[in-house]
Design a protein around this motif. Structure first.
Motif, PDB file in Angstrom:
ATOM      1  N   LEU A  59       0.834  -1.203   0.000  1.00 45.83           N
ATOM      2  CA  LEU A  59       0.000   0.000   0.000  1.00 45.83           C
ATOM      3  C   LEU A  59       0.864   1.245   0.000  1.00 45.83           C
ATOM      4  CD1 LEU A  59      -2.839   1.293   0.220  1.00 45.83           C
ATOM      5  CD2 LEU A  59      -2.588   1.146   2.716  1.00 45.83           C
ATOM      6  N   ASP A  60       0.577   2.129  -0.946  1.00 48.09           N
ATOM      7  CA  ASP A  60       1.222   3.440  -1.010  1.00 48.09           C
ATOM      8  C   ASP A  60       0.151   4.471  -0.675  1.00 48.09           C
ATOM      9  OD1 ASP A  60       3.007   5.574  -1.594  1.00 48.09           O
ATOM     10  OD2 ASP A  60       2.243   5.676  -3.645  1.00 48.09           O
ATOM     11  N   VAL A  61       0.370   5.271   0.348  1.00 46.25           N
ATOM     12  CA  VAL A  61      -0.590   6.302   0.739  1.00 46.25           C
ATOM     13  C   VAL A  61       0.005   7.666   0.411  1.00 46.25           C
ATOM     14  CG1 VAL A  61      -1.876   7.348   2.648  1.00 46.25           C
ATOM     15  CG2 VAL A  61      -1.554   4.860   2.569  1.00 46.25           C
ATOM     16  N   GLN A  62      -0.756   8.454  -0.341  1.00 53.71           N
ATOM     17  CA  GLN A  62      -0.338   9.807  -0.719  1.00 53.71           C
ATOM     18  C   GLN A  62      -1.311  10.794  -0.078  1.00 53.71           C
ATOM     19  OE1 GLN A  62      -0.429   9.830  -5.009  1.00 53.71           O
ATOM     20  NE2 GLN A  62       1.219   8.332  -5.172  1.00 53.71           N
ATOM     21  N   PHE A  98      -4.495   0.225   5.620  1.00 49.61           N
ATOM     22  CA  PHE A  98      -3.976  -1.092   5.245  1.00 49.61           C
ATOM     23  C   PHE A  98      -4.931  -2.201   5.715  1.00 49.61           C
ATOM     24  CE2 PHE A  98      -1.434  -4.878   6.177  1.00 49.61           C
ATOM     25  CZ  PHE A  98      -0.807  -5.081   4.956  1.00 49.61           C
ATOM     26  N   THR A  99      -5.391  -2.106   6.958  1.00 49.03           N
ATOM     27  CA  THR A  99      -6.315  -3.103   7.510  1.00 49.03           C
ATOM     28  C   THR A  99      -7.591  -3.180   6.676  1.00 49.03           C
ATOM     29  OG1 THR A  99      -5.447  -2.828   9.743  1.00 49.03           O
ATOM     30  CG2 THR A  99      -7.675  -3.730   9.552  1.00 49.03           C
ATOM     31  N   TRP A 100      -8.167  -2.034   6.334  1.00 49.03           N
ATOM     32  CA  TRP A 100      -9.397  -2.017   5.545  1.00 49.03           C
ATOM     33  C   TRP A 100      -9.167  -2.594   4.146  1.00 49.03           C
ATOM     34  CZ3 TRP A 100     -10.119   3.743   7.120  1.00 49.03           C
ATOM     35  CH2 TRP A 100     -10.603   3.814   8.437  1.00 49.03           C
ATOM     36  N   CYS A 101      -8.042  -2.232   3.542  1.00 49.79           N
ATOM     37  CA  CYS A 101      -7.728  -2.750   2.196  1.00 49.79           C
ATOM     38  C   CYS A 101      -7.584  -4.269   2.225  1.00 49.79           C
ATOM     39  CB  CYS A 101      -6.443  -2.127   1.667  1.00 49.79           C
ATOM     40  SG  CYS A 101      -6.587  -0.407   1.162  1.00 49.79           S
ATOM     41  N   CYS A 102      -6.862  -4.785   3.208  1.00 50.30           N
ATOM     42  CA  CYS A 102      -6.653  -6.238   3.313  1.00 50.30           C
ATOM     43  C   CYS A 102      -7.971  -6.959   3.545  1.00 50.30           C
ATOM     44  CB  CYS A 102      -5.661  -6.565   4.422  1.00 50.30           C
ATOM     45  SG  CYS A 102      -3.971  -6.116   4.020  1.00 50.30           S
ATOM     46  N   LEU A 103      -8.841  -6.382   4.357  1.00 52.02           N
ATOM     47  CA  LEU A 103     -10.137  -6.983   4.627  1.00 52.02           C
ATOM     48  C   LEU A 103     -10.949  -7.115   3.332  1.00 52.02           C
ATOM     49  CD1 LEU A 103     -12.254  -8.000   6.707  1.00 52.02           C
ATOM     50  CD2 LEU A 103     -13.009  -5.613   6.894  1.00 52.02           C
ATOM     51  N   ALA A 104     -10.850  -6.119   2.474  1.00 52.73           N
ATOM     52  CA  ALA A 104     -11.634  -6.099   1.237  1.00 52.73           C
ATOM     53  C   ALA A 104     -11.001  -6.912   0.119  1.00 52.73           C
ATOM     54  CB  ALA A 104     -11.825  -4.656   0.774  1.00 52.73           C
ATOM     55  N   LEU A 105      -9.793  -7.384   0.318  1.00 57.45           N
ATOM     56  CA  LEU A 105      -9.090  -8.114  -0.737  1.00 57.45           C
ATOM     57  C   LEU A 105      -9.741  -9.473  -0.962  1.00 57.45           C
ATOM     58  CD1 LEU A 105      -6.726  -7.568  -2.582  1.00 57.45           C
ATOM     59  CD2 LEU A 105      -5.234  -8.627  -0.891  1.00 57.45           C
ATOM     60  N   VAL A 138      -1.541  -1.306  -4.271  1.00 51.06           N
ATOM     61  CA  VAL A 138      -2.621  -0.324  -4.315  1.00 51.06           C
ATOM     62  C   VAL A 138      -2.073   1.018  -3.845  1.00 51.06           C
ATOM     63  CG1 VAL A 138      -4.853   0.342  -3.308  1.00 51.06           C
ATOM     64  CG2 VAL A 138      -4.423  -2.049  -3.885  1.00 51.06           C
ATOM     65  N   THR A 139      -2.521   2.069  -4.505  1.00 47.73           N
ATOM     66  CA  THR A 139      -2.220   3.426  -4.051  1.00 47.73           C
ATOM     67  C   THR A 139      -3.519   4.069  -3.595  1.00 47.73           C
ATOM     68  OG1 THR A 139      -0.344   3.689  -5.550  1.00 47.73           O
ATOM     69  CG2 THR A 139      -1.371   5.710  -4.733  1.00 47.73           C
ATOM     70  N   LEU A 177      -0.026  -4.886  -9.903  1.00 46.97           N
ATOM     71  CA  LEU A 177      -0.727  -3.631  -9.642  1.00 46.97           C
ATOM     72  C   LEU A 177      -2.233  -3.863  -9.663  1.00 46.97           C
ATOM     73  CD1 LEU A 177       1.358  -1.315 -11.988  1.00 46.97           C
ATOM     74  CD2 LEU A 177       1.602  -1.589  -9.523  1.00 46.97           C
ATOM     75  N   LEU A 178      -2.908  -3.490  -8.595  1.00 50.85           N
ATOM     76  CA  LEU A 178      -4.360  -3.615  -8.538  1.00 50.85           C
ATOM     77  C   LEU A 178      -5.012  -2.314  -9.008  1.00 50.85           C
ATOM     78  CD1 LEU A 178      -6.607  -5.570  -7.843  1.00 50.85           C
ATOM     79  CD2 LEU A 178      -6.502  -4.777  -5.482  1.00 50.85           C
ATOM     80  N   GLY A 179      -4.452  -1.188  -8.588  1.00 48.46           N
ATOM     81  CA  GLY A 179      -4.983   0.094  -9.034  1.00 48.46           C
ATOM     82  C   GLY A 179      -4.849   1.170  -7.980  1.00 48.46           C
ATOM     83  N   ASP A 180      -5.540   2.273  -8.230  1.00 49.69           N
ATOM     84  CA  ASP A 180      -5.469   3.456  -7.384  1.00 49.69           C
ATOM     85  C   ASP A 180      -6.858   3.840  -6.889  1.00 49.69           C
ATOM     86  OD1 ASP A 180      -2.801   3.565  -8.195  1.00 49.69           O
ATOM     87  OD2 ASP A 180      -3.189   5.070  -9.738  1.00 49.69           O
ATOM     88  N   LEU A 181      -6.907   4.317  -5.648  1.00 45.58           N
ATOM     89  CA  LEU A 181      -8.109   4.920  -5.097  1.00 45.58           C
ATOM     90  C   LEU A 181      -7.796   6.379  -4.799  1.00 45.58           C
ATOM     91  CD1 LEU A 181      -9.254   2.264  -2.447  1.00 45.58           C
ATOM     92  CD2 LEU A 181     -10.051   2.548  -4.795  1.00 45.58           C
ATOM     93  N   VAL A 182      -8.713   7.254  -5.149  1.00 47.62           N
ATOM     94  CA  VAL A 182      -8.603   8.671  -4.804  1.00 47.62           C
ATOM     95  C   VAL A 182      -9.796   8.986  -3.919  1.00 47.62           C
ATOM     96  CG1 VAL A 182      -8.520  11.030  -5.669  1.00 47.62           C
ATOM     97  CG2 VAL A 182      -7.431   9.187  -6.989  1.00 47.62           C
TER      98      VAL A 182
END
Length: 163
Positions: A10-13, A29-36, A46-47, A91-96
């Motif tokens: 996870l890259d957080v900007q 990170f926890t939320w992203c992993c849960l949704a994976l 993921v960014t 690469l899974l993608g980016d969330l804004v």
């Protein structure tokens, strides 16, 4: 998967004027992993870019033709057709995610801000994995999955309006 490798990269900007109002990276990170929902030999990348209204509005206008900020935009990675199979990009993608929009919606919906963050991260992550809500059956599937994942966090169904 190598046991030393995380479930997700996870890259957080933080491209916002109020980074102190953003959830900590560990929480994202926890939320992203849960949704994976995908299983892959390599941890997906993921960014998450957290922005303010002007950037959200510009991206929403450019990519969806809607000239207003939105809470979350998902940009799934599309592999080039001529990419050799051995390249195996993960690469899974980016969330804004638009910080002011998240805070405003949480207040309007009378929900804890972190609960709304969790919902939007999970919602966006599901989009990155191909889930959608363009048709009624797709929406029902995606919403039920979101509700189940949020319940694991002790978060109520986000689709039930508070009266």
């Amino acid at each position: 998967m190598n046991t030393d490798e995380p479930a997700l990269w996870l890259d957080v900007q933080l491209a916002t004027e109020q980074p102190e109002l953003c959830p900590p990276e560990e929480q994202l990170f926890t939320w992203c992993c849960l949704a994976l929902q995908l299983s892959s030999p390599k941890a997906p990348e993921v960014t998450i870019r957290i922005v303010d209204n002007p950037e959200s509005q510009q991206l929403n206008n450019d990519y969806r033709g809607k000239n207003q900020p939105t809470n979350v935009l998902s940009f799934p990675f599309e592999s080039p057709i001529d990419l050799p199979a051995e390249a195996e990009l993960s690469l899974l993608g980016d969330l804004v995610i638009c910080l002011p929009k998240v805070i405003k919606e949480a207040a309007e919906q009378q929900k804890p801000v972190l609960s709304h963050w969790a919902h939007l991260v999970i919602h966006g992550m599901l989009h990155l994995q191909g889930y959608d809500h363009e048709t009624e059956p797709e929406a029902e599937l995606m919403e039920n999955l979101e509700i189940a994942l949020l319940a694991k966090l002790g978060i109520n169904n986000p689709y039930i309006a508070i009266i």
